[in-house]
Design a protein around this motif. Structure first.
Motif, short mmCIF file in Angstrom:
data_model
loop_
_atom_site.label_atom_id
_atom_site.label_comp_id
_atom_site.label_asym_id
_atom_site.label_seq_id
_atom_site.Cartn_x
_atom_site.Cartn_y
_atom_site.Cartn_z
N GLY A 72 10.65 -11.54 27.08
CA GLY A 72 10.74 -12.52 26.00
C GLY A 72 9.40 -13.09 25.60
O GLY A 72 9.31 -14.14 24.96
N SER A 73 8.33 -12.37 25.97
CA SER A 73 7.00 -12.90 25.69
C SER A 73 6.13 -11.84 25.01
O SER A 73 6.29 -11.60 23.81
N VAL A 74 5.29 -11.17 25.76
CA VAL A 74 4.32 -10.23 25.21
C VAL A 74 5.00 -9.07 24.50
O VAL A 74 6.03 -8.56 24.94
N SER A 75 4.39 -8.68 23.37
CA SER A 75 4.89 -7.53 22.64
C SER A 75 3.74 -6.54 22.42
O SER A 75 2.58 -6.94 22.28
N THR A 76 4.09 -5.26 22.43
CA THR A 76 3.11 -4.24 22.10
C THR A 76 3.62 -3.39 20.95
O THR A 76 4.80 -3.05 20.88
N LEU A 77 2.72 -3.09 20.04
CA LEU A 77 2.99 -2.18 18.93
C LEU A 77 2.20 -0.91 19.21
O LEU A 77 0.98 -0.98 19.39
N THR A 78 2.89 0.20 19.29
CA THR A 78 2.24 1.48 19.60
C THR A 78 2.29 2.38 18.38
O THR A 78 3.34 2.52 17.74
N ILE A 79 1.15 2.96 18.07
CA ILE A 79 1.07 3.94 16.99
C ILE A 79 0.62 5.26 17.62
O ILE A 79 -0.46 5.34 18.20
N GLN A 80 1.46 6.25 17.51
CA GLN A 80 1.14 7.57 18.08
C GLN A 80 0.52 8.46 17.00
O GLN A 80 0.84 8.32 15.81
N ARG A 81 -0.35 9.33 17.44
CA ARG A 81 -0.96 10.33 16.54
C ARG A 81 -1.44 9.64 15.25
O ARG A 81 -1.03 9.98 14.15
N THR A 82 -2.35 8.70 15.41
CA THR A 82 -2.79 7.88 14.29
C THR A 82 -3.31 8.71 13.13
O THR A 82 -3.92 9.77 13.32
N GLN A 83 -3.08 8.20 11.94
CA GLN A 83 -3.55 8.81 10.70
C GLN A 83 -4.47 7.81 10.00
O GLN A 83 -4.40 6.60 10.26
N GLN A 84 -5.28 8.30 9.07
CA GLN A 84 -6.21 7.41 8.37
C GLN A 84 -5.48 6.33 7.60
O GLN A 84 -5.97 5.20 7.49
N GLU A 85 -4.29 6.64 7.09
CA GLU A 85 -3.55 5.63 6.32
C GLU A 85 -3.00 4.51 7.20
O GLU A 85 -2.48 3.52 6.67
N ASP A 86 -3.11 4.66 8.52
CA ASP A 86 -2.69 3.59 9.43
C ASP A 86 -3.75 2.49 9.51
O ASP A 86 -3.48 1.41 10.06
N SER A 87 -4.93 2.74 8.97
CA SER A 87 -6.01 1.74 9.01
C SER A 87 -5.57 0.49 8.25
O SER A 87 -5.19 0.56 7.08
N ALA A 88 -5.60 -0.63 8.93
CA ALA A 88 -5.14 -1.90 8.35
C ALA A 88 -5.37 -2.99 9.39
O ALA A 88 -5.81 -2.73 10.51
N VAL A 89 -5.04 -4.21 9.00
CA VAL A 89 -5.00 -5.31 9.97
C VAL A 89 -3.54 -5.50 10.37
O VAL A 89 -2.67 -5.64 9.51
N TYR A 90 -3.30 -5.49 11.66
CA TYR A 90 -1.94 -5.67 12.17
C TYR A 90 -1.82 -7.10 12.69
O TYR A 90 -2.53 -7.51 13.60
N LEU A 91 -0.91 -7.83 12.07
CA LEU A 91 -0.73 -9.25 12.38
C LEU A 91 0.57 -9.48 13.13
O LEU A 91 1.59 -8.86 12.83
N CYS A 92 0.50 -10.36 14.08
CA CYS A 92 1.68 -10.76 14.83
C CYS A 92 1.93 -12.24 14.55
O CYS A 92 0.98 -13.02 14.37
N ALA A 93 3.19 -12.63 14.51
CA ALA A 93 3.54 -14.04 14.32
C ALA A 93 4.69 -14.37 15.25
O ALA A 93 5.45 -13.48 15.65
N SER A 94 4.81 -15.63 15.58
CA SER A 94 5.96 -16.05 16.38
C SER A 94 6.52 -17.34 15.81
O SER A 94 5.83 -18.09 15.11
N SER A 95 7.78 -17.58 16.08
CA SER A 95 8.41 -18.83 15.67
C SER A 95 9.35 -19.29 16.78
O SER A 95 9.79 -18.50 17.61
N LEU A 96 9.65 -20.57 16.73
CA LEU A 96 10.44 -21.19 17.79
C LEU A 96 11.78 -20.47 17.97
O LEU A 96 12.23 -20.21 19.07
N ALA A 97 12.39 -20.17 16.84
CA ALA A 97 13.66 -19.44 16.87
C ALA A 97 13.70 -18.55 15.65
O ALA A 97 12.98 -18.78 14.67
#
Lengths: 114, 110
Positions: A72-97
């Motif tokens: 219920g805490s840490v999260s991981t986002l995995t991207i396999q076999r990355t492509q050039q179009e995957d280039s971006a800023v990946y943002l995470c957010a959390s909320s109380l509920a």
């Protein structure tokens, strides 16, 4: 450190490699969200977690993308076999509920795929 | 057509000017409307939050929602150089499935 933290802050990788992005939400926040921000495209919603469960994975761009959350805490986002179009800023957010009015964002991970 | 349209700018104004930022949308089911401010290399931070139609004021910031026109606005009075940032509008049906605009980049010149 009461805010959302993400690591690494920057990641440069070669096309075809796998990458793992990490998000530490605010303590006690049960909902966690992943977004992708590309230049001039705004924020694209990817996936959300209620606790450890991700009820809807349809926002993930392809089957190369996966995410998990443990304890219920840490999260991981995995991207396999990355492509050039995957280039971006990946943002995470959390909320109380899930559905709470305020999502608190982390600083993001800037991913560059060469 | 995108669900949420926002002019990316850039917008440049002199210090003290009134800034008007806008978004239009196509989904009439949206009922939660938000404005986020994002400084360079930082995550977005919530600036204003409005439910349904109407106005909301917080200091120098005023948010307006016109559901009949599917149009929302953010006004910044007495703009300051520290207001220079990208402003993102966001909206959702159920307060969780947010859809964001592309963001408007604002520069306030001293």
């Amino acid at each position: 450190g009461a805010g959302v933290s993400q690591s690494p802050s920057n990641k440069v990788t070669e096309k075809g490699k796998d990458v793992e992005l990490r998000c530490d939400p605010i303590s006690g926040h049960t909902a966690l969200y992943w977004y992708r921000q590309s230049l001039g495209q705004g924020l694209e919603f990817l996936i959300y977690f209620q606790g450890n469960s991700a009820p809807d994975k349809s926002g993930l761009p392809s089957d190369r993308f996966s995410a998990e959350r443990t304890g219920g805490s840490v999260s991981t986002l995995t991207i396999q076999r990355t492509q050039q179009e995957d280039s971006a800023v990946y943002l995470c957010a959390s909320s109380l509920a899930f559905g709470a009015d305020t999502q608190y964002f982390g600083p993001g991970t800037r991913l560059t795929v060469l | 057509q995108k669900e949420v349209e926002q002019d990316p700018g850039p917008l440049s104004v002199p210090e003290g000017a009134i800034v008007s930022l806008n978004c239009t949308y196509s989904n009439s089911a949206f009922q939660y409307f938000m404005w986020y401010r994002q400084y360079s290399r930082k995550g977005p931070e919530l600036l204003m939050y409005t439910y349904s139609s109407g106005n909301k004021e917080d200091g120098r910031f005023t948010a307006q929602v016109d559901k009949s026109s599917k149009y929302i606005s953010l006004f910044i009075r007495d703009s300051q150089p520290s207001d220079s940032a990208t402003y993102l509008c966001a909206m959702s049906v159920q307060n969780n499935d947010m859809r964001f605009g592309a963001g408007t980049r604002l520069t306030v010149k001293p």
